[in-house]
Design a protein around this motif. Structure first.
Motif, PDB file in Angstrom:
ATOM      1  N   GLU A 174      39.393  13.077  24.756  1.00 43.15           N
ATOM      2  CA  GLU A 174      39.173  14.131  23.778  1.00 43.15           C
ATOM      3  C   GLU A 174      40.020  15.330  24.172  1.00 43.15           C
ATOM      4  N   LYS A 175      40.613  15.975  23.206  1.00 42.93           N
ATOM      5  CA  LYS A 175      41.564  17.048  23.516  1.00 42.93           C
ATOM      6  C   LYS A 175      40.944  18.213  24.259  1.00 42.93           C
ATOM      7  N   LYS A 176      39.818  18.720  23.766  1.00 41.72           N
ATOM      8  CA  LYS A 176      39.244  19.892  24.419  1.00 41.72           C
ATOM      9  C   LYS A 176      37.761  19.645  24.635  1.00 41.72           C
ATOM     10  N   ASP A 177      37.411  19.042  25.784  1.00 40.58           N
ATOM     11  CA  ASP A 177      36.006  18.834  26.063  1.00 40.58           C
ATOM     12  C   ASP A 177      35.430  20.082  26.732  1.00 40.58           C
ATOM     13  N   SER A 178      34.150  20.029  27.028  1.00 38.66           N
ATOM     14  CA  SER A 178      33.503  21.240  27.542  1.00 38.66           C
ATOM     15  C   SER A 178      34.021  21.596  28.936  1.00 38.66           C
ATOM     16  N   ALA A 179      34.391  20.561  29.733  1.00 38.34           N
ATOM     17  CA  ALA A 179      34.909  20.860  31.072  1.00 38.34           C
ATOM     18  C   ALA A 179      36.230  21.623  30.979  1.00 38.34           C
ATOM     19  N   THR A 180      37.047  21.234  30.012  1.00 39.60           N
ATOM     20  CA  THR A 180      38.318  21.936  29.812  1.00 39.60           C
ATOM     21  C   THR A 180      38.039  23.372  29.387  1.00 39.60           C
ATOM     22  N   ALA A 181      37.069  23.516  28.494  1.00 38.83           N
ATOM     23  CA  ALA A 181      36.723  24.860  28.022  1.00 38.83           C
ATOM     24  C   ALA A 181      36.230  25.702  29.193  1.00 38.83           C
ATOM     25  N   ALA A 182      35.445  25.073  30.083  1.00 39.69           N
ATOM     26  CA  ALA A 182      34.923  25.795  31.241  1.00 39.69           C
ATOM     27  C   ALA A 182      36.071  26.253  32.120  1.00 39.69           C
ATOM     28  N   ARG A 183      37.040  25.335  32.348  1.00 35.77           N
ATOM     29  CA  ARG A 183      38.188  25.698  33.179  1.00 35.77           C
ATOM     30  C   ARG A 183      38.978  26.826  32.533  1.00 35.77           C
ATOM     31  N   ASP A 184      39.112  26.753  31.210  1.00 33.42           N
ATOM     32  CA  ASP A 184      39.841  27.789  30.494  1.00 33.42           C
ATOM     33  C   ASP A 184      39.200  29.154  30.704  1.00 33.42           C
ATOM     34  N   SER A 185      37.863  29.179  30.697  1.00 28.18           N
ATOM     35  CA  SER A 185      37.256  30.508  30.810  1.00 28.18           C
ATOM     36  C   SER A 185      37.319  30.995  32.257  1.00 28.18           C
ATOM     37  N   ILE A 186      37.364  30.062  33.221  1.00 31.70           N
ATOM     38  CA  ILE A 186      37.576  30.486  34.609  1.00 31.70           C
ATOM     39  C   ILE A 186      38.974  31.081  34.721  1.00 31.70           C
TER      40      ILE A 186
END
Ligand code: HEC
Length: 310
Positions: A174-186
């Motif tokens: 999946e392109k943008k899963d929640s883990a990716t989103a979490a990393r993005d906000s870090i």
């Protein structure tokens, strides 16, 4: 103004849907508390706000004001009010929590349940609620890796040769899963720390504050100035600038062209514009430079590790 219009066009229809489905379905949970079931329509609502440094910062301010007292500064559910509640506040740092969709977290925050207050009235601006969701993604453990689905072996018949071939099929992630989103906000959080550091550095240069220049560098930091030998070590860098500012006063403004973080290292490419005044003659000339800066994170603090400008 424009973003507001786009925003409401995106979000309003989802809310009308959401309202229609916002009855709650209870399934008994082993622990005795019923599982908090989020309607499918709310789960799939897309997060319309981007986790930029600015956005996550305002999410943090709102979180500290409205949520920290129960959920704690680190989201572990250990706020000062938590002990006096009948319901556990949960733990935002867990995989289970972070595995939820943004839509689910948004829904729970807005609706509330038992000891968890509803924020429909307290924070009526949905945009603000989404920024809190973005900030809450930063509670994900930094070390948590995105688990890649394993490639599958599929048997395929080759009709021309009449034999069965084993083919490895790579799963589509999946392109943008929640883990990716979490990393993005870090990343957004680190980015704002780095931007702050450069702002303070700029300020130190503009006020000829030689006393603190060295403190911006790691002990073994290296500064590579234009037309001058390389300066090694924070103390020597401080001495270099002390000498430099004896003869020159500068005004400068940095703008960051590129910022990339690789673990505890960050790369910044920046340009600066301003002026340079020779103190003896009071001659002022325009001054523009390019900067290549490597930063290193030491004890949660970013420091300049290598700095070259021309
Ligand atoms: C008075 C204390 C209190 C405050 C203030 C509070 N919460 Fe909660 N929150 C709780 C409790 C208790 C629960 C567990 C509710 C339940 O399971 O029935 C909870 C649950 C949640 C959940 C669901 C957790 C999960 O495991 O899925 C989210 C999301 C949440 N809160 C977000 C927020 C946000 C965001 C704020 C601030 C805008 C906030 N809360 C403010 C007490 C609080």
């Amino acid at each position: 103004m424009k973003s507001k219009i786009v925003f409401s066009a995106l979000v309003l229809p989802s809310f009308i849907l959401l309202l229609g489905f916002s009855y709650s379905v209870s399934i008994n949970h082993p622990s005795g508390i019923s599982e908090w079931v989020v309607p499918e329509s709310a789960k799939s609502v897309k997060n319309p706000s981007k986790a930029t440094a600015e956005n996550v910062k305002s999410g943090k301010l709102l979180y500290d004001k409205h949520c920290k007292s129960c959920h704690g500064g680190g989201g572990k559910g250990d706020g000062t009010k938590a002990k006096s509640l009948n319901t556990s506040c949960g733990d935002f740092t867990t995989k289970v929590f972070q595995g939820q969709t943004d839509g689910s977290i948004f829904y729970k925050t807005r609706e509330g349940r038992t000891d968890m207050p509803s924020f429909k009235k307290k924070i009526p601006e949905v945009e603000e609620l989404w920024s809190i969701v973005n900030y809450m993604r930063s509670f994900a453990p930094v070390t948590s890796k995105v688990e890649e689905p394993k490639p599958k072996v599929v048997e395929k018949k080759d009709t021309s040769k009449n034999e069965v071939k084993k083919v490895v099929v790579k799963p589509v992630t999946e392109k943008k899963d929640s883990a990716t989103a979490a990393r993005d906000s870090i990343l957004a959080r680190e980015r704002s720390k780095i931007e702050m550091l450069l702002k303070q550095y700029e300020n130190a240069l503009n006020t000829s504050d030689t006393l603190i220049i060295g403190a911006f560098y790691t002990v073994n930091g290296i500064y590579i100035p234009l037309h001058a030998p390389t300066v090694v070590g924070a103390d020597s860098i401080q001495a270099y600038f002390r000498k430099f500012f004896r003869g020159i006063k500068i005004t400068t403004k940095f703008s960051i062209d590129e910022l990339e973080q690789i673990g505890d290292l960050a790369l910044v490419r920046a340009t600066s514009k301003g002026s340079l005044t020779t103190l003896g003659s009071s001659v002022t000339i325009a001054d523009a430079n390019r900067h290549l800066i490597f930063l290193k994170k030491i004890k949660e603090e970013w420091k300049i590790y290598r700095y070259m400008s021309n």
